[in-house]
Write an enzyme that holds these catalytic residues in place. Structure first.
Site, short mmCIF file in Angstrom:
data_model
loop_
_atom_site.label_atom_id
_atom_site.label_comp_id
_atom_site.label_asym_id
_atom_site.label_seq_id
_atom_site.Cartn_x
_atom_site.Cartn_y
_atom_site.Cartn_z
N ARG A 1 -12.08 6.88 8.88
CA ARG A 1 -11.56 5.50 9.17
C ARG A 1 -12.39 4.45 8.54
O ARG A 1 -11.82 3.57 7.83
CB ARG A 1 -11.00 5.44 10.35
CG ARG A 1 -10.54 3.96 10.74
CD ARG A 1 -9.22 3.75 9.91
NE ARG A 1 -8.69 2.31 10.36
CZ ARG A 1 -7.44 1.85 9.88
NH1 ARG A 1 -7.09 2.20 8.52
NH2 ARG A 1 -7.10 0.87 10.35
N SER B 1 0.80 -1.25 0.20
CA SER B 1 -0.11 0.02 -0.01
C SER B 1 0.83 1.25 -0.04
O SER B 1 1.76 1.22 -0.91
CB SER B 1 -0.89 -0.05 1.32
OG SER B 1 -1.95 0.94 1.08
N HIS C 1 -7.66 -5.59 -0.31
CA HIS C 1 -6.48 -4.83 -0.35
C HIS C 1 -5.67 -5.51 0.90
O HIS C 1 -4.58 -5.24 0.99
CB HIS C 1 -6.77 -3.55 -0.08
CG HIS C 1 -5.67 -2.78 -0.03
ND1 HIS C 1 -4.74 -2.40 -1.05
CD2 HIS C 1 -5.30 -1.71 1.07
CE1 HIS C 1 -3.78 -1.63 -0.30
NE2 HIS C 1 -3.92 -1.34 0.57
N ASP C 2 -6.38 -5.83 2.14
CA ASP C 2 -5.56 -5.93 3.20
C ASP C 2 -5.09 -7.39 3.10
O ASP C 2 -4.34 -8.04 4.06
CB ASP C 2 -6.76 -6.13 4.48
CG ASP C 2 -6.73 -4.51 5.05
OD1 ASP C 2 -5.91 -3.61 4.80
OD2 ASP C 2 -7.27 -4.28 6.02
N ASP D 1 -9.05 -6.45 -4.51
CA ASP D 1 -8.55 -5.03 -4.15
C ASP D 1 -8.98 -3.98 -5.04
O ASP D 1 -8.87 -4.01 -6.21
CB ASP D 1 -7.06 -5.01 -4.15
CG ASP D 1 -6.41 -4.10 -3.50
OD1 ASP D 1 -6.94 -2.98 -3.61
OD2 ASP D 1 -5.05 -3.77 -3.30
#
Length: 351
Positions: free
Chosen positions: A215, A147, A330-331, A301
């Site tokens: 967040r 990232s 993505h994680d 992602d």
């Protein structure tokens, strides 16, 4: 792959003073320092690790508090700290010991806040390079990151092409897409429009509901719809669905461990990430890499799609791309090391 305890040895947390530093913007600070974690034998080849947006230098961590890449890095892990020395910096502009918006401005005796110089990915990498030189390190085995950390790895390979043998880039594209900028914009707006933000002069993170929203917005993009469905399955605990409680928890948690001004600075750095800036475009820049390069994309992602990452790898010399099936989206670069860690291990142990 069997992964051993990643925190079976001590990871030292330290700070290094760089002295004066000139930013890409033309601004200059007379005193800049970077905080870092260092683990592994002091004589071993060095691997530089770059962290993601809300990460920090604690990639390995401790037995009590494992770091964000514990399991990937450690004795017997894919990045084996019995064989390699691993150094992870908190980025310039960060809030875990490195100079950033929350640091004291010596000219005013108050925190910089929004008066801190604009930070770019290239600034972050240049600062880390200067720190390594002061540590007596003039060549490394590899630079790795995912990232925002992957963005730094891209720049490492162009700013200092002879400094490393290998680049390991996960869940990052050669430039941030409009889709990624869009979500960053929503998060930044939520923070800045919070009445208690006060142009960055807020009293405490705890008062910023806009930071919570930023967040939560990010968390929706970091994981895949498939994972959310499997994990929550529309379950509710009474008045709210579990997915709502989960996002509320993440919003509260970020305020305890990260500075909102720093978050905004790093979002802006991500938005402006483009390896092709002043280099004739990303394809021309891709052709300039000298190091062996392996890129990873992760299924689902939303922010960093396989097509763009693999296209970069096709344009770069000595590059190889690997797509990882996962429900994490993505994680994926933070979990399931048993699925893809072997590729990292093989690359690092290759003669």
């Amino acid at each position: 792959m069997s992964l051993k305890n990643p925190a079976s040895q001590t990871a030292a947390l330290e700070t290094i003073e760089l002295g004066p530093f000139d930013f890409e913007s033309g601004c200059r600070l007379e005193s800049v320092e970077l905080a870092y974690e260092r683990t592994g034998p002091s004589h071993a080849p060095v691997i530089v690790v770059c962290h993601a947006l809300t990460g920090n230098q604690a990639a390995v961590g401790t037995q009590e508090q494992p770091g964000w890449w514990a399991g990937l890095i450690g004795e017997g892990c894919p990045v084996d700290t019995s064989l390699f020395q691993v150094i992870t910096f908190n980025v310039l502009g960060g809030c875990h010991g490195s100079t950033g918006p929350a640091s004291m401005n010596p000219d005013t005796g108050r925190p910089f806040r929004q008066q801190f110089p604009k930070v770019t990915i290239r600034d972050m990498v240049r600062a880390q390079y200067e720190a390594l030189k002061k540590m007596g390190i003039h060549q490394v085995k590899a630079v790795a990151g995912g990232s925002l950390g992957g963005m730094q790895a891209y720049e490492w390979g162009l700013l200092y092409p002879d400094f490393m043998e290998k680049l390991l880039i996960m869940a990052a594209t050669p430039y941030l897409s409009d889709y990624g900028i869009a979500f960053n914009h929503i998060g930044a707006k939520a923070i800045k429009n919070d009445p208690l933000f006060q142009d960055g002069n807020y009293t405490t993170n705890e008062s910023l509901q806009g930071f919570e929203i930023a967040r939560m917005t990010g968390m929706v993009t970091y994981r895949s719809p498939t994972l959310f469905e499997k994990r929550f399955d529309r379950s509710n605990g009474g008045d709210t669905y579990e997915i709502q409680s989960y996002l509320d928890y993440q919003g509260d948690k970020i305020k305890e461990r990260f500075d909102a001004n720093s978050y905004l600075y790093l979002l802006d750095a991500m938005n402006n990430h483009d390896i092709g800036r002043n280099r004739g475009g990303w394809k021309a820049a891709a052709a300039q890499y000298k190091a062996d390069l392996i890129t990873f994309s992760f299924e689902h992602d939303l922010l960093y799609p396989e097509e763009l990452i693999s296209a970069f790898s096709s344009a770069a010399p000595k590059a190889f791309h690997k797509h990882i099936p996962t429900d994490y989206g993505h994680d994926g670069f933070l979990v399931e090391f048993e699925q893809w860690g072997r590729f990292i291990k093989d690359e690092l142990n290759e003669d």
